[in-house]
Design a protein around this motif. Structure first.
Motif, PDB file in Angstrom:
ATOM      1  N   GLY A  51       0.626  -0.961  -0.101  1.00  0.00           N
ATOM      2  CA  GLY A  51       0.355  -0.253  -0.040  1.00  0.00           C
ATOM      3  C   GLY A  51       0.637   1.514   0.114  1.00  0.00           C
ATOM      4  N   ALA A  52       2.407   1.088   0.972  1.00  0.00           N
ATOM      5  CA  ALA A  52       3.164   2.635   0.830  1.00  0.00           C
ATOM      6  C   ALA A  52       3.705   2.692  -0.534  1.00  0.00           C
ATOM      7  CB  ALA A  52       4.346   2.740   1.929  1.00  0.00           C
ATOM      8  N   TRP A  55       1.067   4.101  -3.213  1.00  0.00           N
ATOM      9  CA  TRP A  55       1.006   5.043  -3.242  1.00  0.00           C
ATOM     10  C   TRP A  55       2.018   6.680  -2.887  1.00  0.00           C
ATOM     11  CZ3 TRP A  55      -4.106   7.864  -2.992  1.00  0.00           C
ATOM     12  CH2 TRP A  55      -4.780   6.908  -2.641  1.00  0.00           C
ATOM     13  N   TRP A  56       3.186   5.514  -2.833  1.00  0.00           N
ATOM     14  CA  TRP A  56       4.135   6.402  -3.605  1.00  0.00           C
ATOM     15  C   TRP A  56       4.268   7.262  -5.163  1.00  0.00           C
ATOM     16  CZ3 TRP A  56       8.146   4.803  -6.906  1.00  0.00           C
ATOM     17  CH2 TRP A  56       8.563   5.891  -6.833  1.00  0.00           C
ATOM     18  N   ILE A  58       2.330   6.433  -6.710  1.00  0.00           N
ATOM     19  CA  ILE A  58       0.560   7.805  -7.229  1.00  0.00           C
ATOM     20  C   ILE A  58       0.958   8.741  -7.022  1.00  0.00           C
ATOM     21  CG2 ILE A  58      -1.719   8.055  -6.956  1.00  0.00           C
ATOM     22  CD1 ILE A  58      -2.452   5.283  -6.343  1.00  0.00           C
ATOM     23  N   LEU A  59       1.280   9.218  -5.903  1.00  0.00           N
ATOM     24  CA  LEU A  59       1.897  11.007  -5.024  1.00  0.00           C
ATOM     25  C   LEU A  59       2.768  11.284  -6.352  1.00  0.00           C
ATOM     26  CD1 LEU A  59       0.477  10.819  -1.644  1.00  0.00           C
ATOM     27  CD2 LEU A  59      -1.309  11.208  -4.205  1.00  0.00           C
TER      28      LEU A  59
END
Length: 94
Positions: A51-52, A55-56, A58-59
């Motif tokens: 998950g981390a 999100w890394w 994507i951002l």
């Protein structure tokens, strides 16, 4: 067409019906009315890491390549378009 009775004789799984008890030959843990077994700490850690990373990814790409959201080219100003470009006939035409 086959009648329904002959189909049930051909496919014995249809005649058994649906059972909510434990499977006869294994098949893993069955949790019909009980809580499933808790995941190990290592499995939870792996899920958090995936998950981390997601999100890394994507951002990071939103910050470095905002064109994916805002578009690649600047939006044209429609007030500067001519009637010919918009397909509007001239006033003197019938």
């Amino acid at each position: 067409m086959f009648p329904a009775r002959s189909l049930i004789r051909v496919v014995p799984a249809l005649s058994r019906g649906i059972a909510t008890s434990l499977p006869k030959h294994g098949g893993g843990a069955w949790a019909y009315r009980a809580s499933p077994a808790k995941a190990s700490k290592f499995t939870l850690f792996k899920a958090e890491m995936v998950g981390a990373v997601m999100w890394w990814w994507i951002l990071y790409h939103l910050m470095t390549e905002p064109e994916h959201i805002t578009g690649e080219f600047p939006y044209p100003d429609p007030s500067k378009w001519s009637n010919e470009e918009l397909g509007i006939p001239a006033d003197d035409e019938d």
